[in-house]
Design a protein around this motif. Sequence first.
Motif, PDB file in Angstrom:
ATOM      1  N   PHE A   1       6.887  -3.192  -2.552  1.00  0.00           N
ATOM      2  CA  PHE A   1       6.800  -3.022  -1.100  1.00  0.00           C
ATOM      3  C   PHE A   1       8.189  -3.110  -0.460  1.00  0.00           C
ATOM      4  O   PHE A   1       8.558  -2.282   0.380  1.00  0.00           O
ATOM      5  CB  PHE A   1       5.870  -4.086  -0.522  1.00  0.00           C
ATOM      6  CG  PHE A   1       5.758  -4.067   0.974  1.00  0.00           C
ATOM      7  CD1 PHE A   1       5.193  -2.996   1.622  1.00  0.00           C
ATOM      8  CD2 PHE A   1       6.220  -5.131   1.734  1.00  0.00           C
ATOM      9  CE1 PHE A   1       5.082  -2.967   3.004  1.00  0.00           C
ATOM     10  CE2 PHE A   1       6.126  -5.118   3.112  1.00  0.00           C
ATOM     11  CZ  PHE A   1       5.552  -4.025   3.750  1.00  0.00           C
TER      12      PHE A   1
ATOM     13  N   PRO B   1      -1.130  -0.542   0.854  1.00  0.00           N
ATOM     14  CA  PRO B   1       0.229  -0.766   0.347  1.00  0.00           C
ATOM     15  C   PRO B   1       0.188  -1.382  -1.054  1.00  0.00           C
ATOM     16  O   PRO B   1      -0.781  -2.060  -1.415  1.00  0.00           O
ATOM     17  CB  PRO B   1       0.830  -1.747   1.360  1.00  0.00           C
ATOM     18  CG  PRO B   1      -0.014  -1.616   2.584  1.00  0.00           C
ATOM     19  CD  PRO B   1      -1.382  -1.255   2.117  1.00  0.00           C
TER      20      PRO B   1
ATOM     21  N   ASP C   1       8.456   0.638   0.354  1.00  0.00           N
ATOM     22  CA  ASP C   1       7.735   0.837   1.616  1.00  0.00           C
ATOM     23  C   ASP C   1       8.523   0.390   2.839  1.00  0.00           C
ATOM     24  O   ASP C   1       8.467   1.040   3.891  1.00  0.00           O
ATOM     25  CB  ASP C   1       6.394   0.094   1.573  1.00  0.00           C
ATOM     26  CG  ASP C   1       5.468   0.658   0.509  1.00  0.00           C
ATOM     27  OD1 ASP C   1       5.307   1.884   0.485  1.00  0.00           O
ATOM     28  OD2 ASP C   1       4.916  -0.117  -0.291  1.00  0.00           O
TER      29      ASP C   1
END
Length: 553
Positions: free
Chosen positions: A168, A322, A172
């Motif tokens: 992440f 996610p 992300d």
Amino acid sequence: MHAAEPLPHFVDDYLAYLYEVHPTGATMDGVHIHDDLVEDYRRTAIDTHISALAGFARRLDGIPHANLPLREQVEHQIVAANIRARQFDLEATRSWERNPHVYADTLASSLAAQAIFTHAPETERARRVLSKLRQVPRLVQAARDNLKDPPAIFVKVGIDTWRGAMSFIDTDLPRAFSNVDDMHLLGDLADACTEAVQTIGAYVGDLETDIRPRAKGSFRLGRDKFEQKLRLEEGITLPVDRLLAIAARELAATQAEFRQLAGGRNGGDPIEAWRKAKQQHPAPGALISAAREQLDELHTFLSRNPVVGIPDGAGVAVAPTPEFFRWSSASMWTPGPYESKPSRAMYYLTDVDQKWDAERKLEHLRDFNTPTLWTISIHEVYPGHFLHYQHLRKVDSKVRRSTMFAPASYMEGWAHYCEQMMLEAGFGKGDQSLKLAQLAESLVRLARFIVGIRLHTEDWSVEQGVRFFRDEAFLEEANARREAERGTFDPTYLVYSAGKLMLLKLRRDWYEQQGGKPSLRAFHDALLAQGSAPFWALRRLMLDGSSSDVVLE
């Protein structure tokens, strides 16, 4: 003699303290004064927290509650249980000392809340994320220092969660703030991401090569701790033997209904009929678009039928889960009840991982079959969690509005109850496949009820839990394993079924007290107007002050 402290004054102080020591919880509540912080798990901070909670407990004990108005009597008890539950978690269950997942999940949730929710301009949220990332070494060092004799399953789950957090942060987060035009800030953010990934990677390496081979601890709470946790967090006072009897009764009844309905669809083996029904599922990569269409249809139904009020609010976006949260198949991220600005909610669904082999993909999608996806969308969005939060925003009590006091048995119980209630209200027009899916989801929740208790109060292994989910709730192998493993670190995930049963009992008793034939919407609006509270409290507030310890039967 000094006058007693007013309860609202105490609640203000206590809630402000909780926001300070649980900044992620504050963000989830829609309070952003601590958005630049990550929870402090250093041992000195934990000891200070334990001491502070003891001080709050003494202050609250000094407020006589017998002569308070009914509402404040109830809220006094809610807050007292909340304090004791937090003390119990820190001092007795000690998850901070046993489970590396706690640290990874805290960090991932803390960062995700800034990336997902649009409560502030992107540049401002990016600065908050930068501050959080710079606290990663402190968090990881606390995990290293605190972890003692962890169970092997906790280390396994912790490694998975930490790896998800790394992905992440590495992948992300940069995308989440790609529109920031401050090049200096972006440079600092990139450097902080790199440093955080390196720090976490080193710790994951140690977990895998050093901690995991030596992990011999037990994940079990034991009967006494399990019952006390339920009593403090959920207000459920029944012993585990009685809870198991209730769960077994409900499981048998639900299985019988499932078998009858599934068998009637092809006149043969009901399990084979369900397997065939599960072949109707979105194609890989099509899960998100299918869910979007469902939300439109659910909103239209609720707008045209007297089921529950729909307050005005920002919309819902549907997106892939996610990486850090992929252990959850579906989740709802709704802006908190104190959010001052409109902010979209996120409905996350876990589609297949392209790295999986073909059979693993099919297993995953069979459990995301189209009828089941309807049930999930009802649970997470309309009229489940998302709509519940819209009502929560209107509650005038801090205790019953803030999620810092919200019992999972009510929050999850409402959403699980909605799955059954919507079909009873006419959604789907008697489509048997929707009913079959609703029953299948009920079987999973009832299996959690039983497996959670037996994992923690008996001597059940994870493998026994896997077999139970597979054989009694008809899950595919991979999902059965995920469910059983979750029971080790989420011991009270019986809250879904228990909450639904307590809500149905409250509805029956409210109807009886009202006399006549009140509408379904009248009950739902009266219930949601009370905010979030344990069912014993809702019973006192909704049943003319009458009290009942037996909220589950």
